[in-house]
Design an enzyme around this catalytic site. Structure first.
Site, short mmCIF file in Angstrom:
data_model
loop_
_atom_site.label_atom_id
_atom_site.label_comp_id
_atom_site.label_asym_id
_atom_site.label_seq_id
_atom_site.Cartn_x
_atom_site.Cartn_y
_atom_site.Cartn_z
N ILE A 119 22.64 -11.91 -5.85
CA ILE A 119 21.29 -12.47 -5.99
C ILE A 119 20.34 -11.38 -6.51
O ILE A 119 19.36 -11.67 -7.19
CB ILE A 119 20.79 -13.01 -4.63
N ASP A 161 17.35 -21.49 -10.76
CA ASP A 161 16.92 -22.09 -12.03
C ASP A 161 17.30 -23.58 -12.06
O ASP A 161 16.55 -24.42 -12.56
CB ASP A 161 17.56 -21.36 -13.21
N HIS A 173 19.37 -15.26 -16.13
CA HIS A 173 18.53 -15.56 -14.97
C HIS A 173 17.18 -14.83 -15.05
O HIS A 173 16.70 -14.29 -14.08
CB HIS A 173 19.28 -15.18 -13.68
#
Length: 330
Positions: free
Chosen positions: A118, A151, A179
């Site tokens: 992440i 997203d 991302h």
């Protein structure tokens, strides 16, 4: 028995993510690791009446190794958050070093675990992880994932005002590419059920999905970033990985993977010119079973978005690779 580890468990994403994983019936053991505050977060969560047995570790006394030992899934939200005016790229040096150290620990302690990254900027931190694992001779591209689910979640949510769907998660919208900013490409043409976006609303909708993080940073007055929504997205993806690992079939999630190492990925690599790319991936017991090439299905509007995506993404990826191959001098 499933053991999940949250590396960076005391942070803005780590705490709510740990809460969601503690409450999940899919997790039997939960290990929390961070450089500060882990005992307090662990004590707090340990009072929750759920299946997961929880332990917390600090770096002292081989804490990282103890946290990672026996891990099936390692989720990494570790790193500093974005501050106002800061691009994801600004975070690079600090977060790159943090991720590198954690991946070195994983390579040594639990190389067979699913690794879910992440930590921003994902476009660069996932290539960093791949390079570290390659150096250690422990790279399994089917088990390394960049979590781009936020997203997807944003696309589902923001489209609700147009579709009127009561449950926005029932509209499947593939979001591909990377991302950050213009590397994020929502593929509305491939939405299921079909979604018709009025032309006069399309640009604004795409921009909001691409730069949704800025909206949250501004709304929090610089006092935070998109931590809660990211924790939810990270949890959603982690649950999908665990379900697939347990043998559930038909699970497909967009995720940022190393294309040459996943079935169907080489075709996408040739099409995009990128080694890493987020596409819908079929998940199974071994991890990434097959990458779906929806790039070729892009309409003219999406093709223009993809061209910008490729340009930005190639630079982000090479920056991550370079960080490991030629480390910056301290």
């Amino acid at each position: 028995m499933v053991k999940a580890v949250v590396a960076g468990a005391s942070g803005g994403i780590g705490q709510p993510l740990s809460l969601l994983l503690k409450a999940s019936p899919l997790v039997d053991k939960l290990a929390l690791y961070d450089v500060v505050n882990t005992p307090g977060v662990t004590a707090d969560l340990s009072h929750i009446s759920s299946i997961a047995q929880i332990e917390g570790f600090l770096p002292a006394d081989d804490g990282m190794k103890k946290a990672l030992t026996g891990a099936d899934v390692v989720v990494i939200p570790a790193g500093i958050p974005r501050k106002p005016g800061m691009t994801r790229d600004d975070l690079f040096k600090i977060n790159a070093g943090i991720v590198k150290g954690l991946i070195e620990g994983i390579a040594e302690t639990c190389p067979d675990a699913y690794i879910l990254i992440i930590s921003n900027p994902v476009n660069s931190t996932v290539p960093i992880a791949a390079e570290v694992l390659k150096k250690a001779g422990k790279f399994n591209p089917k088990k390394l994932f960049g979590v781009t689910t936020l997203d997807v979640v944003r696309a589902e949510t923001f489209v609700q005002s147009i579709t009127g769907e009561r449950d926005p998660s029932k509209t499947v919208i593939p979001v591909i590419g990377g991302h950050s900013g213009e590397t994020i490409v929502p593929m509305f043409s491939q939405a299921k059920p079909e979604v018709k976006i009025p032309e006069d609303k399309l640009d604004a909708l795409v921009h909001r999905i691409q730069f949704g993080g800025d909206e949250v940073v501004e709304a929090k007055g610089g006092a935070g970033s998109a931590t809660l929504s990211m924790a939810y997205a990270g949890f959603r993806f982690t649950e999908s990985i665990i379900k697939a690992a347990k043998g559930e079939s038909g699970i497909v999630e967009p995720t940022f993977v190393y294309l040459p190492g996943v079935q169907g990925g080489e075709e996408i690599q040739k099409e995009t010119g990128c080694d890493f790319f987020s596409v819908p991936v079929h998940l199974g017991k071994e991890g990434a079973e097959k990458a779906e090439n929806i790039v070729t299905k892009a309409n003219d509007y999406e093709k223009k978005l993809l061209q910008k995506c490729y340009e930005g993404l190639k630079g982000n990826i090479s920056k991550g690779v370079e960080f490991v191959q030629n480390p910056p001098s301290k």
